[in-house]
Design a protein around this motif. Structure first.
Motif, mmCIF file in Angstrom:
data_model
loop_
_atom_site.group_PDB
_atom_site.id
_atom_site.type_symbol
_atom_site.label_atom_id
_atom_site.label_comp_id
_atom_site.label_asym_id
_atom_site.label_seq_id
_atom_site.Cartn_x
_atom_site.Cartn_y
_atom_site.Cartn_z
ATOM 1 N N ARG A 1 0.848 -1.194 0.000
ATOM 2 C CA ARG A 1 0.000 0.000 0.000
ATOM 3 C C ARG A 1 0.884 1.244 0.000
ATOM 4 N NH1 ARG A 1 -5.138 1.746 1.623
ATOM 5 N NH2 ARG A 1 -5.814 -0.183 0.618
ATOM 6 N N SER A 2 0.641 2.133 -0.973
ATOM 7 C CA SER A 2 1.377 3.391 -1.053
ATOM 8 C C SER A 2 0.787 4.393 -0.086
ATOM 9 C CB SER A 2 1.322 3.947 -2.478
ATOM 10 O OG SER A 2 1.815 5.265 -2.516
ATOM 11 N N ARG A 3 1.642 4.989 0.783
ATOM 12 C CA ARG A 3 1.176 6.027 1.687
ATOM 13 C C ARG A 3 1.008 7.356 0.965
ATOM 14 N NH1 ARG A 3 1.732 5.201 7.153
ATOM 15 N NH2 ARG A 3 0.543 7.132 7.242
ATOM 16 N N VAL A 4 1.449 7.418 -0.290
ATOM 17 C CA VAL A 4 1.340 8.669 -1.048
ATOM 18 C C VAL A 4 -0.101 8.916 -1.459
ATOM 19 C CG1 VAL A 4 2.052 9.885 -3.131
ATOM 20 C CG2 VAL A 4 3.699 8.499 -1.876
ATOM 21 N N ASP A 5 -0.711 7.919 -2.083
ATOM 22 C CA ASP A 5 -2.079 8.096 -2.582
ATOM 23 C C ASP A 5 -3.000 6.955 -2.177
ATOM 24 O OD1 ASP A 5 -1.015 6.089 -4.124
ATOM 25 O OD2 ASP A 5 -0.970 7.259 -5.976
ATOM 26 N N GLN A 6 -2.549 6.119 -1.222
ATOM 27 C CA GLN A 6 -3.355 5.019 -0.682
ATOM 28 C C GLN A 6 -3.736 3.982 -1.732
ATOM 29 O OE1 GLN A 6 -3.677 4.854 2.639
ATOM 30 N NE2 GLN A 6 -2.473 6.727 2.630
ATOM 31 N N ARG A 7 -2.932 3.885 -2.792
ATOM 32 C CA ARG A 7 -3.196 2.860 -3.804
ATOM 33 C C ARG A 7 -2.605 1.526 -3.365
ATOM 34 N NH1 ARG A 7 -0.582 3.483 -8.864
ATOM 35 N NH2 ARG A 7 0.965 4.770 -7.795
ATOM 36 N N ASP A 8 -3.235 0.444 -3.814
ATOM 37 C CA ASP A 8 -2.665 -0.885 -3.652
ATOM 38 C C ASP A 8 -1.755 -1.151 -4.846
ATOM 39 O OD1 ASP A 8 -3.845 -1.594 -1.242
ATOM 40 O OD2 ASP A 8 -5.674 -2.298 -2.218
ATOM 41 N N ARG B 1 1.762 -7.519 4.870
ATOM 42 C CA ARG B 1 1.564 -6.183 4.325
ATOM 43 C C ARG B 1 2.851 -5.372 4.332
ATOM 44 N NH1 ARG B 1 -3.750 -4.671 4.031
ATOM 45 N NH2 ARG B 1 -3.148 -2.479 3.993
ATOM 46 N N VAL B 2 2.986 -4.510 3.315
ATOM 47 C CA VAL B 2 4.100 -3.563 3.243
ATOM 48 C C VAL B 2 3.516 -2.179 2.979
ATOM 49 C CG1 VAL B 2 6.213 -2.891 2.054
ATOM 50 C CG2 VAL B 2 5.658 -5.315 2.310
ATOM 51 N N GLN B 3 3.927 -1.208 3.785
ATOM 52 C CA GLN B 3 3.566 0.183 3.526
ATOM 53 C C GLN B 3 4.751 0.873 2.869
ATOM 54 O OE1 GLN B 3 2.380 1.638 7.429
ATOM 55 N NE2 GLN B 3 0.251 1.643 6.768
ATOM 56 N N LEU B 4 4.489 1.537 1.747
ATOM 57 C CA LEU B 4 5.515 2.247 0.989
ATOM 58 C C LEU B 4 5.384 3.734 1.304
ATOM 59 C CD1 LEU B 4 7.741 2.009 -1.191
ATOM 60 C CD2 LEU B 4 5.951 2.247 -2.916
ATOM 61 N N HIS B 5 6.398 4.292 1.973
ATOM 62 C CA HIS B 5 6.355 5.683 2.414
ATOM 63 C C HIS B 5 7.039 6.605 1.389
ATOM 64 C CE1 HIS B 5 5.150 4.395 6.490
ATOM 65 N NE2 HIS B 5 6.004 3.398 6.300
ATOM 66 N N VAL B 6 6.790 7.904 1.520
ATOM 67 C CA VAL B 6 7.474 8.890 0.694
ATOM 68 C C VAL B 6 8.966 8.867 1.027
ATOM 69 C CG1 VAL B 6 7.723 11.339 0.161
ATOM 70 C CG2 VAL B 6 5.449 10.363 0.497
ATOM 71 N N SER B 7 9.797 8.812 0.001
ATOM 72 C CA SER B 7 11.248 8.802 0.174
ATOM 73 C C SER B 7 11.826 10.187 -0.096
ATOM 74 C CB SER B 7 11.900 7.796 -0.778
ATOM 75 O OG SER B 7 11.603 6.471 -0.400
ATOM 76 N N GLU B 8 13.017 10.406 0.441
ATOM 77 C CA GLU B 8 13.720 11.669 0.203
ATOM 78 C C GLU B 8 15.118 11.384 -0.314
ATOM 79 O OE1 GLU B 8 13.372 15.226 2.873
ATOM 80 O OE2 GLU B 8 15.499 14.783 3.232
ATOM 81 N N ALA B 9 15.464 12.006 -1.419
ATOM 82 C CA ALA B 9 16.800 11.879 -2.011
ATOM 83 C C ALA B 9 17.383 13.270 -2.186
ATOM 84 C CB ALA B 9 16.734 11.162 -3.361
ATOM 85 N N ALA B 10 18.681 13.393 -1.977
ATOM 86 C CA ALA B 10 19.337 14.695 -2.127
ATOM 87 C C ALA B 10 20.668 14.503 -2.825
ATOM 88 C CB ALA B 10 19.535 15.367 -0.772
ATOM 89 N N GLY B 11 21.081 15.546 -3.529
ATOM 90 C CA GLY B 11 22.355 15.475 -4.218
ATOM 91 C C GLY B 11 22.653 16.755 -4.971
ATOM 92 N N THR B 12 23.737 16.727 -5.720
ATOM 93 C CA THR B 12 24.191 17.875 -6.498
ATOM 94 C C THR B 12 23.803 17.685 -7.956
ATOM 95 O OG1 THR B 12 26.080 18.129 -5.002
ATOM 96 C CG2 THR B 12 26.191 19.266 -7.123
#
Length: 219
Positions: free
Chosen positions: A74-81, A114-125
């Motif tokens: 389940r995506s925590r972004v838009d609650q889609r399966d 069940r697996v919950q997929l959360h919003v990730s954060e990536a940073a770089g140059t």
């Protein structure tokens, strides 16, 4: 406790509250962490937190998580399966199942869990802007050297490269970005075996380098 309802003026007006054993997954084991590698249906998760029933403890090591066609994602972004294919390297996940710590490596069977997929954060140059390519500094707080991106690409040559990590910024304003800028992306790693792009960005921040802070620790 889980409370659900609309937020009005920074206050949650709960119209549904679950507590104790009524909470989904109550009493089961869980691991919250970052997927740093995937081989077939086995994810290597760098654990940030683990739960055994109602107890919690912090995990610094690795947990091998097995997923399959019966895994509910389940995506925590838009609650889609979604399917287990959405669980790629760099994903921030909470996995529920049965945790086995009897061997040298902790293992969690999530083939029927069940697996919950959360919003990730990536940073770089920024390396280039069209498409956006960055030299990664971290993904979800984990340095790029900890990741094994094998299998993330459609072909082996397409596997994500931390020195040239491609973000899909469709719909986002990239005006003013230039090579050398430090950026922060929030979104989701692309599905396993589907890169490029490597990351689907929901938001993009051009970090002001004039407020960056450095530290030197000499011992």
């Amino acid at each position: 406790v889980i409370a659900q309802g609309p937020v009005v003026l920074q206050r949650l007006q709960a119209d549904r509250v679950l507590a104790g054993t009524s909470v989904p997954g109550s009493g089961s084991d869980a691991v919250h962490g970052v997927v740093i590698a995937r081989a077939g249906n086995v994810l290597t998760v760098r654990g940030l937190r683990a739960e055994r029933g109602a107890a919690q403890h912090f995990v610094r090591g690795l947990v091998e998580v097995t997923v399959g066609s019966g895994t509910v994602v389940r995506s925590r972004v838009d609650q889609r399966d979604l399917t287990e294919a959405a669980l790629s390297v760099g994903a921030l996940v909470t996995v529920r199942g049965t945790l086995d710590s009897s061997g040298e490596v902790d293992r969690l069977d999530a083939t029927a869990a069940r697996v919950q997929l959360h919003v990730s954060e990536a940073a770089g140059t920024v390396v280039s802007t069209a498409p956006l390519v960055v030299d990664l500094a971290y993904v979800n707080g984990v340095r790029p050297g900890a990741f094994d991106f094998a299998g993330t690409g459609i072909e082996a040559a397409d596997d994500a490269d931390p020195d040239a990590y491609e973000g899909d910024t469709t719909g986002l304003d990239t005006t003013g970005l230039a090579a050398g800028d430090v950026v922060r992306l929030r979104g989701l790693a692309n599905a396993f075996g589907q890169a490029p792009p490597d990351f689907d960005a929901l938001s993009l921040t051009d970090v002001a380098t004039d407020v960056a802070v450095g530290a030197l620790d000499v011992s």
